[in-house]
Each structure stands twice: as C-alpha cells, then as structure tokens.
Design a protein around this motif. Structure first.
Motif, PDB file in Angstrom:
ATOM      1  N   PHE A 135      61.427  50.591 -60.980  1.00  0.00           N
ATOM      2  CA  PHE A 135      62.418  50.420 -59.232  1.00  0.00           C
ATOM      3  C   PHE A 135      62.142  51.544 -59.294  1.00  0.00           C
ATOM      4  O   PHE A 135      62.647  51.198 -57.575  1.00  0.00           O
ATOM      5  N   GLN A 136      62.364  52.582 -59.960  1.00  0.00           N
ATOM      6  CA  GLN A 136      62.971  54.157 -59.019  1.00  0.00           C
ATOM      7  C   GLN A 136      61.468  54.234 -58.191  1.00  0.00           C
ATOM      8  O   GLN A 136      61.782  54.742 -57.029  1.00  0.00           O
ATOM      9  N   ALA A 137      60.159  53.989 -58.461  1.00  0.00           N
ATOM     10  CA  ALA A 137      59.178  54.157 -57.854  1.00  0.00           C
ATOM     11  C   ALA A 137      59.264  53.259 -56.665  1.00  0.00           C
ATOM     12  O   ALA A 137      58.162  53.654 -55.385  1.00  0.00           O
ATOM     13  N   MET A 138      59.623  51.972 -56.510  1.00  0.00           N
ATOM     14  CA  MET A 138      59.327  51.100 -55.196  1.00  0.00           C
ATOM     15  C   MET A 138      60.857  51.392 -54.475  1.00  0.00           C
ATOM     16  O   MET A 138      60.274  51.616 -52.790  1.00  0.00           O
ATOM     17  N   GLN A 139      61.649  52.265 -54.106  1.00  0.00           N
ATOM     18  CA  GLN A 139      62.759  52.748 -53.930  1.00  0.00           C
ATOM     19  C   GLN A 139      62.349  53.957 -53.323  1.00  0.00           C
ATOM     20  O   GLN A 139      62.655  54.459 -51.881  1.00  0.00           O
ATOM     21  N   ASP A 140      61.704  54.753 -54.448  1.00  0.00           N
ATOM     22  CA  ASP A 140      60.734  56.410 -53.064  1.00  0.00           C
ATOM     23  C   ASP A 140      59.760  55.521 -52.462  1.00  0.00           C
ATOM     24  O   ASP A 140      60.010  56.845 -51.741  1.00  0.00           O
ATOM     25  N   PHE A 141      58.795  54.964 -53.170  1.00  0.00           N
ATOM     26  CA  PHE A 141      57.993  54.681 -51.838  1.00  0.00           C
ATOM     27  C   PHE A 141      58.853  54.082 -50.342  1.00  0.00           C
ATOM     28  O   PHE A 141      57.919  54.608 -48.803  1.00  0.00           O
ATOM     29  N   THR A 142      59.865  53.308 -50.240  1.00  0.00           N
ATOM     30  CA  THR A 142      59.762  52.525 -49.399  1.00  0.00           C
ATOM     31  C   THR A 142      61.353  53.772 -48.515  1.00  0.00           C
ATOM     32  O   THR A 142      60.918  53.315 -47.427  1.00  0.00           O
ATOM     33  N   ALA A 143      61.329  54.801 -49.439  1.00  0.00           N
ATOM     34  CA  ALA A 143      62.172  55.968 -48.605  1.00  0.00           C
ATOM     35  C   ALA A 143      61.224  56.813 -47.733  1.00  0.00           C
ATOM     36  O   ALA A 143      61.617  57.238 -46.845  1.00  0.00           O
ATOM     37  N   ARG A 144      59.823  56.299 -48.356  1.00  0.00           N
ATOM     38  CA  ARG A 144      59.306  57.526 -47.639  1.00  0.00           C
ATOM     39  C   ARG A 144      58.137  56.848 -47.570  1.00  0.00           C
ATOM     40  O   ARG A 144      58.178  57.522 -46.044  1.00  0.00           O
ATOM     41  N   TRP A 156      52.266  45.144 -55.465  1.00  0.00           N
ATOM     42  CA  TRP A 156      52.522  45.855 -57.385  1.00  0.00           C
ATOM     43  C   TRP A 156      51.783  44.717 -58.299  1.00  0.00           C
ATOM     44  O   TRP A 156      52.973  43.759 -58.222  1.00  0.00           O
ATOM     45  N   ILE A 157      51.613  44.375 -59.241  1.00  0.00           N
ATOM     46  CA  ILE A 157      51.189  43.761 -60.492  1.00  0.00           C
ATOM     47  C   ILE A 157      51.303  44.228 -61.014  1.00  0.00           C
ATOM     48  O   ILE A 157      50.662  45.169 -61.516  1.00  0.00           O
ATOM     49  N   VAL A 158      52.299  43.126 -61.619  1.00  0.00           N
ATOM     50  CA  VAL A 158      52.926  44.229 -63.093  1.00  0.00           C
ATOM     51  C   VAL A 158      53.012  43.651 -64.654  1.00  0.00           C
ATOM     52  O   VAL A 158      53.642  42.059 -63.228  1.00  0.00           O
ATOM     53  N   GLU A 159      52.632  43.726 -65.709  1.00  0.00           N
ATOM     54  CA  GLU A 159      53.911  43.345 -66.652  1.00  0.00           C
ATOM     55  C   GLU A 159      54.761  44.168 -67.152  1.00  0.00           C
ATOM     56  O   GLU A 159      54.671  45.190 -67.076  1.00  0.00           O
ATOM     57  N   HIS A 160      56.146  43.629 -67.641  1.00  0.00           N
ATOM     58  CA  HIS A 160      57.296  44.770 -68.201  1.00  0.00           C
ATOM     59  C   HIS A 160      57.214  44.254 -69.475  1.00  0.00           C
ATOM     60  O   HIS A 160      57.217  43.385 -69.674  1.00  0.00           O
ATOM     61  N   PRO A 161      57.837  45.612 -70.808  1.00  0.00           N
ATOM     62  CA  PRO A 161      58.868  45.008 -71.795  1.00  0.00           C
ATOM     63  C   PRO A 161      59.815  44.371 -71.330  1.00  0.00           C
ATOM     64  O   PRO A 161      60.249  44.186 -70.392  1.00  0.00           O
ATOM     65  N   PRO A 162      59.960  43.216 -72.278  1.00  0.00           N
ATOM     66  CA  PRO A 162      61.341  43.167 -72.326  1.00  0.00           C
ATOM     67  C   PRO A 162      62.678  44.005 -71.543  1.00  0.00           C
ATOM     68  O   PRO A 162      63.138  44.637 -71.851  1.00  0.00           O
ATOM     69  N   LEU A 166      56.089  45.298 -51.005  1.00  0.00           N
ATOM     70  CA  LEU A 166      56.392  46.265 -50.222  1.00  0.00           C
ATOM     71  C   LEU A 166      55.827  46.147 -48.743  1.00  0.00           C
ATOM     72  O   LEU A 166      54.855  46.961 -48.594  1.00  0.00           O
ATOM     73  N   LEU A 167      56.482  45.673 -48.284  1.00  0.00           N
ATOM     74  CA  LEU A 167      55.707  45.395 -46.964  1.00  0.00           C
ATOM     75  C   LEU A 167      56.763  45.894 -45.683  1.00  0.00           C
ATOM     76  O   LEU A 167      58.363  45.562 -45.648  1.00  0.00           O
ATOM     77  N   ASN A 193      65.923  49.046 -43.954  1.00  0.00           N
ATOM     78  CA  ASN A 193      64.906  49.738 -42.928  1.00  0.00           C
ATOM     79  C   ASN A 193      64.613  49.033 -42.275  1.00  0.00           C
ATOM     80  O   ASN A 193      62.594  49.064 -41.809  1.00  0.00           O
ATOM     81  N   GLY A 194      63.919  47.209 -42.716  1.00  0.00           N
ATOM     82  CA  GLY A 194      63.050  46.246 -42.450  1.00  0.00           C
ATOM     83  C   GLY A 194      62.212  46.134 -43.003  1.00  0.00           C
ATOM     84  O   GLY A 194      60.822  45.427 -43.585  1.00  0.00           O
ATOM     85  N   CYS A 195      61.640  47.260 -44.566  1.00  0.00           N
ATOM     86  CA  CYS A 195      61.093  47.668 -44.999  1.00  0.00           C
ATOM     87  C   CYS A 195      61.338  46.333 -47.263  1.00  0.00           C
ATOM     88  O   CYS A 195      62.716  47.119 -47.253  1.00  0.00           O
ATOM     89  N   SER A 196      60.548  45.353 -47.049  1.00  0.00           N
ATOM     90  CA  SER A 196      61.066  45.088 -48.771  1.00  0.00           C
ATOM     91  C   SER A 196      60.580  45.747 -49.634  1.00  0.00           C
ATOM     92  O   SER A 196      59.557  45.930 -50.336  1.00  0.00           O
ATOM     93  N   TYR A 197      61.229  44.500 -50.614  1.00  0.00           N
ATOM     94  CA  TYR A 197      61.273  45.772 -52.016  1.00  0.00           C
ATOM     95  C   TYR A 197      61.067  44.682 -53.263  1.00  0.00           C
ATOM     96  O   TYR A 197      61.828  43.448 -52.911  1.00  0.00           O
ATOM     97  N   HIS A 198      60.686  44.384 -54.229  1.00  0.00           N
ATOM     98  CA  HIS A 198      60.917  43.932 -55.346  1.00  0.00           C
ATOM     99  C   HIS A 198      60.108  42.907 -55.412  1.00  0.00           C
ATOM    100  O   HIS A 198      59.770  42.240 -54.360  1.00  0.00           O
ATOM    101  N   GLY A 199      60.775  41.308 -56.238  1.00  0.00           N
ATOM    102  CA  GLY A 199      59.192  40.367 -55.504  1.00  0.00           C
ATOM    103  C   GLY A 199      59.757  39.195 -56.435  1.00  0.00           C
ATOM    104  O   GLY A 199      60.648  38.682 -56.024  1.00  0.00           O
TER     105      GLY A 199
END
Length: 203
Positions: free
Chosen positions: A15-24, A34-40, A83-84, A140-146
């Motif tokens: 989540f932090q990495a998505m925010q950082d990527f979008t901010a930068r 980004w294709i991931v799986e998460h622990p519970p 991240l679009l 700022n016009g850019c998406s994250y989450h999914g």
C-alpha cells in the motif's frame, strides 16, 4: 505498460509503495500493473464503517484510502493493482471501473461461467455471490489500488465481515466454479484481459 509479478507480499508495505509510486510519478512514468497475493488481512476503505467487521478472528485490519467498505485479502486470491495515468490513457474513472469488471467477466467466460456486474455495487458476481472486489483511489488523475479475484482460498474469513458493507453477501471463488486455475495462472490471464480492455477503452 509494465506488468510486475511481486508474488506474496505483505499488505501494508505494498500500500505504501503504491502511494509512493503515485506521488513520485511524472507525465512520462510508464503505467504499471502489479500482480500480488497477500497474507490474511482485512482492508477498510476511507469511508469504511468498523461495524462491518463483525468479530475479531485475529486477522489484522488496515485502514486505507480506497473507496468502499471492508474486504478480505488472503493467499489463493489474486490481486492486481492498476497504477495508471488516466488522462494520458484518455479514460475516465467510470470507464476504468467498467474495463476492470469486463476483464473479470471475460476471464470467467473463457471457462463458460456467466458473470455480471451490479448497479451501485462495484465488483463481479456469479449468481448472487461476489467473485471479484474492486476499489480505486485517484490522485492527480492517477489510479492505484485495483481488483481482487477469489481463486482457490479459504473463504471463511469473509464470514467475519459484511463484505463490501453488505450483510450476508455471499462470496464465491473460481475453484468452486470448476475453473482449474491457480492464483498465479489466474493473475496472468486476468492481466491479459485487463490490458486488452484498457487498450480498447483507450482506442
């Protein structure tokens, strides 16, 4: 567009990495999936009501900034983060939601499973059960989450919440629909359909 396969990763740093990527990102930054799986983990959207978490089953809860209420992520569920840069793609938010839902519908149709969207309740449903959940944040016009697709997982943690804020909402997974895909394989197929839909919307 870069497709990154990150494997199983903890939710909070992702989540932090998505925010950082979008901010930068700049006007020239390539879009990424980004294709991931998460622990519970339970994630609670920005307007999320804590009362939709019905009981404490020892699974961590992370408050986040997407729309929507509470959902569950766990192993055997594939999550794809988008991240679009929407203005550059010439896609509006509503069109992006439709494209994501259509990608899931197309994937299930490949296995002769009929899935549909519901007015006012983003996500994808098979009959009265939800198979994919969707939540986005636009900055700022850019998406994250999914989008998250239930593939072959333990669904019991969903019973401790009102999924997406709906009491008694049933959930289903592709393994129970006789779709013989692992979470990894489902991620590959779903990313293919997502790219196809984004191309179509853009085109």
């Amino acid at each position: 567009m870069l497709v990154k396969r990150l494997g199983q990763v903890d939710y909070a740093p992702t989540f932090q990495a998505m925010q950082d990527f979008t901010a930068r990102r700049t006007a020239d930054t390539p879009d990424e999936l980004w294709i991931v799986e998460h622990p519970p983990v339970y994630t609670l959207g920005q307007a999320g009501k804590p009362e939709h978490i019905l009981k404490d089953v020892g699974i961590p809860i992370v408050k986040i900034d997407r729309g929507g209420q509470v959902t569950y992520h766990g192993p055997g569920q594939v999550v794809i983060y988008l991240l679009l840069n929407l203005p550059r793609l010439k896609i509006k938010v509503r069109e992006l939601v439709t494209a994501i839902e259509q990608a899931v519908i197309d994937l299930l149709a490949e296995y002769a499973v009929i899935a549909e969207r519901r007015d006012g309740a983003p996500g994808v449903y098979v009959g009265d059960a939800k198979v994919a959940a969707l939540g986005l944040r636009i900055r700022n016009g850019c998406s994250y989450h999914g989008v998250s697709l239930n593939v072959d997982m333990d669904l019991s943690p969903f019973t401790a919440i009102n999924p997406c804020g709906y009491a008694g909402l049933k959930v289903v997974q592709t393994a129970d629909l006789n779709i013989p895909l692992t979470a990894h394989e489902a991620g590959e197929r779903l990313s293919h359909y997502l790219l196809q839909q984004l191309d179509k919307q853009h085109g």
